[in-house]
Scaffold this active site. Structure first.
Site, PDB file in Angstrom:
ATOM      1  N   GLY A  35       0.816  -1.196   0.000  1.00 18.74           N
ATOM      2  CA  GLY A  35       0.000   0.000   0.000  1.00 18.74           C
ATOM      3  C   GLY A  35       0.852   1.249   0.000  1.00 18.74           C
ATOM      4  O   GLY A  35       2.081   1.191   0.158  1.00 18.74           O
ATOM      5  N   ASN A  36       0.227   2.398  -0.142  1.00 18.00           N
ATOM      6  CA  ASN A  36       0.968   3.659  -0.178  1.00 18.00           C
ATOM      7  C   ASN A  36       1.643   3.972   1.148  1.00 18.00           C
ATOM      8  O   ASN A  36       2.692   4.625   1.167  1.00 18.00           O
ATOM      9  CB  ASN A  36       0.026   4.804  -0.558  1.00 18.00           C
ATOM     10  CG  ASN A  36      -0.387   4.746  -2.011  1.00 18.00           C
ATOM     11  OD1 ASN A  36       0.443   4.918  -2.903  1.00 18.00           O
ATOM     12  ND2 ASN A  36      -1.661   4.496  -2.260  1.00 18.00           N
TER      13      ASN A  36
ATOM     14  N   ASN B  73       1.707   1.439   4.062  1.00 18.10           N
ATOM     15  CA  ASN B  73       2.257   0.230   4.675  1.00 18.10           C
ATOM     16  C   ASN B  73       2.322  -0.927   3.702  1.00 18.10           C
ATOM     17  O   ASN B  73       1.527  -1.018   2.759  1.00 18.10           O
ATOM     18  CB  ASN B  73       1.414  -0.208   5.888  1.00 18.10           C
ATOM     19  CG  ASN B  73       1.450   0.788   7.026  1.00 18.10           C
ATOM     20  OD1 ASN B  73       0.418   1.308   7.428  1.00 18.10           O
ATOM     21  ND2 ASN B  73       2.631   1.066   7.547  1.00 18.10           N
TER      22      ASN B  73
ATOM     23  N   GLY C 290      -7.731  -0.379  -8.482  1.00 14.53           N
ATOM     24  CA  GLY C 290      -6.610  -0.821  -7.667  1.00 14.53           C
ATOM     25  C   GLY C 290      -6.734  -2.293  -7.320  1.00 14.53           C
ATOM     26  O   GLY C 290      -7.827  -2.788  -7.011  1.00 14.53           O
ATOM     27  N   ALA C 291      -5.610  -3.007  -7.378  1.00 14.81           N
ATOM     28  CA  ALA C 291      -5.620  -4.443  -7.102  1.00 14.81           C
ATOM     29  C   ALA C 291      -6.172  -4.750  -5.718  1.00 14.81           C
ATOM     30  O   ALA C 291      -6.881  -5.741  -5.527  1.00 14.81           O
ATOM     31  CB  ALA C 291      -4.210  -5.011  -7.247  1.00 14.81           C
ATOM     32  N   ASP C 292      -5.855  -3.901  -4.743  1.00 11.93           N
ATOM     33  CA  ASP C 292      -6.318  -4.159  -3.382  1.00 11.93           C
ATOM     34  C   ASP C 292      -7.837  -4.124  -3.282  1.00 11.93           C
ATOM     35  O   ASP C 292      -8.440  -4.872  -2.497  1.00 11.93           O
ATOM     36  CB  ASP C 292      -5.695  -3.153  -2.410  1.00 11.93           C
ATOM     37  CG  ASP C 292      -5.940  -1.704  -2.810  1.00 11.93           C
ATOM     38  OD1 ASP C 292      -6.185  -1.421  -4.003  1.00 11.93           O
ATOM     39  OD2 ASP C 292      -5.876  -0.839  -1.913  1.00 11.93           O
ATOM     40  N   ARG C 293      -8.481  -3.285  -4.098  1.00 14.68           N
ATOM     41  CA  ARG C 293      -9.945  -3.190  -4.056  1.00 14.68           C
ATOM     42  C   ARG C 293     -10.585  -4.472  -4.572  1.00 14.68           C
ATOM     43  O   ARG C 293     -11.578  -4.957  -4.000  1.00 14.68           O
ATOM     44  CB  ARG C 293     -10.414  -1.980  -4.858  1.00 14.68           C
ATOM     45  CG  ARG C 293      -9.862  -0.654  -4.334  1.00 14.68           C
ATOM     46  CD  ARG C 293     -10.253   0.523  -5.207  1.00 14.68           C
ATOM     47  NE  ARG C 293     -11.692   0.826  -5.097  1.00 14.68           N
ATOM     48  CZ  ARG C 293     -12.298   1.753  -5.827  1.00 14.68           C
ATOM     49  NH1 ARG C 293     -11.607   2.438  -6.730  1.00 14.68           N
ATOM     50  NH2 ARG C 293     -13.581   1.987  -5.662  1.00 14.68           N
TER      51      ARG C 293
ATOM     52  N   ASP D 275     -12.528   0.443   3.076  1.00 11.73           N
ATOM     53  CA  ASP D 275     -11.123   0.184   3.399  1.00 11.73           C
ATOM     54  C   ASP D 275     -10.471   1.486   3.856  1.00 11.73           C
ATOM     55  O   ASP D 275     -10.349   2.451   3.092  1.00 11.73           O
ATOM     56  CB  ASP D 275     -10.404  -0.370   2.174  1.00 11.73           C
ATOM     57  CG  ASP D 275      -8.991  -0.863   2.494  1.00 11.73           C
ATOM     58  OD1 ASP D 275      -8.489  -0.591   3.601  1.00 11.73           O
ATOM     59  OD2 ASP D 275      -8.391  -1.527   1.637  1.00 11.73           O
TER      60      ASP D 275
ATOM     61  N   THR E 110      -4.510   4.734   3.059  1.00 12.96           N
ATOM     62  CA  THR E 110      -4.074   6.084   2.708  1.00 12.96           C
ATOM     63  C   THR E 110      -5.250   6.866   2.142  1.00 12.96           C
ATOM     64  O   THR E 110      -5.441   8.047   2.434  1.00 12.96           O
ATOM     65  CB  THR E 110      -2.926   6.024   1.693  1.00 12.96           C
ATOM     66  OG1 THR E 110      -1.879   5.203   2.225  1.00 12.96           O
ATOM     67  CG2 THR E 110      -2.384   7.405   1.412  1.00 12.96           C
TER      68      THR E 110
END
Length: 259
Positions: free
Chosen positions: A8-9, A11, A107-110, A129, A132
């Site tokens: 992540g941006n 962590n 975004g991949a995390d989403r 979520d 950042t």
């Protein structure tokens, strides 16, 4: 064993899985300046401290929203673990249709969060979520990623306030006794805590109305427990949802469903 890494941006969150069981997880600051050797040595120490074998890792799955860091982790995977990692991206098989106008932009995390939430709870869903950025993601009853919203995150919003307002000093993030602050500290805490909780509730209600049905609202991210206490719409907290999503996507690709 499977090592999953969410870049992540702010962590880098990683976890070690033995099958479906999460053995341990770690959170490190994201630093694009770190070399592959430095990252590997950090992992060696984390493995040693947690009592797990560094060499037991056979697979690695990565999601990243920080492109400069991704090649570094790929280098770590190849040189120190002897494997090619699964990098979750637009072309990765996830088992979830993405209905975004341009799936390349998501975004991949989403997507990873959406996959994990739907696998665990079914749909419809709203996933909040707290990273950042604070992201809101909608998943239909049929398990389709529909889209969502992106707002400035708590950390960067608060930091910007303190940088631009010379007479305001940093305060501890905790629940204020009342909405009407009688000191500057209490006023800041009220605005931050109740203000962000109100933002979440307002956005969730709008998204839920467009999504239809009665979506389950799940919060994830480091500050999820903090805000969820004051939110009236958040129903579940799963701080490690992204790690679970990476495990699920890796498993689906290992089974050859994406071939």
């Amino acid at each position: 064993m499977l090592l999953v890494v969410d870049i992540g941006n702010t962590n880098v969150v990683s976890g070690l899985y033995d099958g479906p069981r999460l053995l341990v997880h770690w959170r490190l600051a994201t630093d694009p300046r770190r070399t592959a050797d430095e990252c590997a040595m950090s992992l060696v120490e984390l493995f040693r401290h947690s009592g797990h074998e560094f060499g037991a890792v056979r697979h690695i799955a990565i999601s990243s929203v920080v492109p400069p860091v991704t090649p570094t982790l790929v280098d770590v995977a190849r040189r120190y673990f002897g494997c090619d990692p699964l990098i979750v991206g637009p072309e990765t098989y996830t088992g979830m249709p993405v209905l975004y106008d341009n799936p390349q932009e998501v975004g991949a995390d989403r997507i990873v969060n959406a996959v994990a939430a739907y696998e665990k709870h079914g749909g419809p869903l709203v996933i909040v979520d707290f990273g950042t950025a604070t992201t809101f993601d909608a998943v239909t009853a049929d398990g389709e990623y529909l889209g969502g919203a992106i707002a400035p995150g708590i950390g960067i919003s608060v930091e910007a306030l303190f940088q631009r307002a010379a007479r305001l000093t940093r305060v501890q993030l905790r629940r204020p006794a009342a909405a009407i602050g009688r000191t500057t500290e209490a006023s800041l805490q009220s605005g931050i805590v109740f203000g962000f909780a109100g933002q979440v509730d307002a956005m969730v209600r709008r998204i839920a109305a467009e999504l239809g049905g009665r979506p389950l609202v799940i919060a994830t991210g480091g500050l999820a427990p903090f805000v969820a206490e004051e939110s009236v719409t958040i129903e579940r907290i799963d701080p490690l949802l992204t790690l679970e999503g990476l495990r699920i996507i890796h498993e689906r690709n290992q089974k050859g469903n994406g071939k």
